[in-house]
Structure formats: structure tokens, C-alpha cells
Design an enzyme around this catalytic site. Structure first.
Site, PDB file in Angstrom:
ATOM      1  N   ASP A  67     -10.452 -24.023 -11.671  1.00  0.00           N
ATOM      2  CA  ASP A  67     -10.021 -22.806 -11.467  1.00  0.00           C
ATOM      3  C   ASP A  67      -8.073 -23.433 -11.157  1.00  0.00           C
ATOM      4  OD1 ASP A  67      -9.831 -23.760  -8.822  1.00  0.00           O
ATOM      5  OD2 ASP A  67     -11.199 -21.825  -8.199  1.00  0.00           O
ATOM      6  N   ASP A 136     -15.381 -14.931   2.352  1.00  0.00           N
ATOM      7  CA  ASP A 136     -15.322 -14.056   2.562  1.00  0.00           C
ATOM      8  C   ASP A 136     -16.317 -13.837   0.988  1.00  0.00           C
ATOM      9  OD1 ASP A 136     -13.475 -15.062   0.743  1.00  0.00           O
ATOM     10  OD2 ASP A 136     -12.080 -13.919   0.372  1.00  0.00           O
ATOM     11  N   HIS A 138     -15.960 -15.431  -1.749  1.00  0.00           N
ATOM     12  CA  HIS A 138     -15.883 -15.517  -2.198  1.00  0.00           C
ATOM     13  C   HIS A 138     -16.275 -17.187  -3.486  1.00  0.00           C
ATOM     14  CE1 HIS A 138     -11.893 -18.202  -1.671  1.00  0.00           C
ATOM     15  NE2 HIS A 138     -12.737 -18.494  -1.688  1.00  0.00           N
ATOM     16  N   GLU A 143     -12.168 -13.376  -5.751  1.00  0.00           N
ATOM     17  CA  GLU A 143     -11.724 -12.688  -4.962  1.00  0.00           C
ATOM     18  C   GLU A 143     -12.814 -11.650  -4.382  1.00  0.00           C
ATOM     19  OE1 GLU A 143     -10.960 -13.782  -2.344  1.00  0.00           O
ATOM     20  OE2 GLU A 143      -8.996 -14.906  -3.127  1.00  0.00           O
TER      21      GLU A 143
END
Length: 261
Positions: A67, A136, A138, A143
Site C-alpha cells: 500500500d 480493527d 484490517h 478497512e
């Protein structure tokens, strides 16, 4: 999915670096997908040590990014291109010619996303993709509620992720970009081997949901359950909420040596 519980982050890094070494001995020009952040650093340190000791030949390896931030100026020290060059490419004795990544400063970001997704396929696909996991759940910057079939694309970061990443920007969330280019979950799942390293109690909930919960877009990393060769390496703290931890320890202890990681 294979789950390996190790004593600490250093042991996890050594284990994964050894697996990368075996891959490079079989396929010297393998394309290695790398992640950024704190979690994979023990892998890069262990792999660099093996290369410098002559135990691993990485001279023909290729490196690709998972990324990239959108909008950071070229050469910004916290752009993921800069981070990967600093933490992976240069320590392994490679050059930028061995490296590929998306252009987060492109005028047409959508075209840059599509070009990078296409380039990965044209390079023969990723042989081993390293992953971290967010608190979370990801992976990459996919996300919660990302499509499990998603391709490389632009994503808006959650406030939680920006807060988590502020430590790389002098703890100033206002410096953290709002957008990133990320390989999509569908793109990630095309790698031949997925290896996720998670350490620390703060990742325990995300690891438990990834490994033992349902496959759900709410926990993007749970998509690893769909992959034929996914390995999750966790330290004792990150494994603390796994209901089947004892089973995972037993299966790894009984694993035939010829299977590798």
C-alpha cells in the site's frame, strides 16, 4: 489456515525469515510482497542478518509494496516507498530496480491503482505476501466493510487507523494522510502464500476474529480463511484470546519437517 504461536516477536521474525530463505533457494527471483509498520520489522531484521551471514541469497529477489499513502510529496520519509527502501530493499543489498509499488502522487490515482494491479499480474504474481493486522482487523488498508473481492484501489482511512499511525508522524494526526492506495483483498488473496505476523495484546481481539470468527467484511483479515496457503504467526500475547490455542500448539508441534511454513 495454519496458526503458529511463538514466544515473542523475535521468534516470529526468525521463523518467517527462514521460510523466505527457503523460498528464495527454490525460486531466487521470487516476488516478495512486504508490509510496513512495526509488526514486520523483526522479519526484515532476521532476513537481513541471514543475507549478511551468507545463509540466504536475496540478490535476485523482487520486492513489491502492499500500500501507499496518497498525497505525500516524493521522497517524504514516511511514504511507504521510502520506508520499504529504507527497511527492506537497502538492508538486503537490493536496488530500486528490484522494487515495484503504486504511485501515490499520481495525478490520476484511479489509473495508478489499475496500473499497479495489472503490473503485479504481469510480474508473475506475488509468491509470498507479508501482512500485518490492524486493531480493527484490517489488512493492507482494507478497512472494515471492504469488499472481499476488491482490487487495488483508493481507500479513506478510519480515524482509528490514522490515530494508530500518528506515531510515525510525530504523534500529530493532522500530518497523517486521509487516503491511501492499497492492494484489495481480492488482489492480496492471489498471492501464492500469505503470512501474517501479529504481536502484542492489542492485536488479540483482531487475531481471534480473523482465525476463529466468521468470514466477514467487518473483519477484512478473516478473508485469509479462504486462502489455500495462509499462515498466521502470533506471539503469546496476540494469541491470548484464541479458544483453540492449545490445538494450534499441538498441530504445529506434530507438523512434519518437510512441510515447512
Amino acid at each position: 489456515m495454519e496458526v503458529v504461536i511463538v514466544p515473542d516477536a523475535k521468534a516470529g521474525g526468525e521463523l518467517i525469515a527462514a521460510a523466505i530463505g527457503r523460498l528464495l533457494s527454490r525460486k531466487p527471483g521470487a516476488l516478495l510482497g512486504v508490509a510496513t509498520g512495526s509488526s514486520p520489522l523483526p522479519i526484515y531484521e532476521a532476513l537481513t542478518a541471514k543475507v549478511r551471514a551468507g545463509e540466504v541469497d536475496a540478490s535476485r529477489a523482487r520486492i513489491c509494496q502492499l500500500d501507499e499513502y496518497v498525497g505525500l510529496p516524493a521522497g517524504h520519509p514516511e511514504s511507504y516507498r521510502s520506508v520499504v527502501l529504507r527497511e527492506v530493499v537497502e538492508p538486503l543489498g537490493l536496488t530500486e530496480a528490484s522494487f515495484m509499488g503504486p504511485d501515490g502522487s499520481a495525478e490520476d490515482i484511479q489509473a495508478a491503482c489499475e496500473a499497479y494491479d495489472r503490473a503485479l499480474g504481469e510480474a508473475g504474481g506475488v509468491d509470498l505476501q507479508l501482512l500485518g493486522i490492524g486493531t480493527d482487523g484490517h489488512i493492507g488498508f482494507n478497512e472494515p466493510c471492504s469488499s472481499l473481492a476488491s482490487r487495488t484501489r483508493i481507500k479513506t482511512l478510519t480515524e482509528r487507523t490514522r490515530l494508530d499511525n500518528a506515531r510515525f508522524f510525530d504523534n500529530d494526526i493532522d500530518q497523517v494522510p486521509h487516503h491511501v492506495i492499497t492492494q484489495g483483498i481480492g488482489t492480496i488473496l492471489e498471492a501464492r502464500h500469505l503470512v501474517l505476523l501479529a504481536t502484542g495484546e492489542g492485536k488479540a481481539d483482531a487475531v481471534a476474529q480473523t482465525v476463529e470468527g466468521p468470514v466477514a467484511a467487518l473483519v477484512p483479515a478473516s478473508a485469509l480463511q479462504l486462502h489455500p496457503h495462509a499462515t498466521v504467526v502470533v506471539d503469546e500475547a496476540a494469541a491470548s484470546k484464541l479458544k483453540l490455542a492449545d490445538y494450534f500448539r499441538a498441530t504445529y508441534a506434530a507438523k512434519p519437517s518437510w512441510q515447512g511454513l
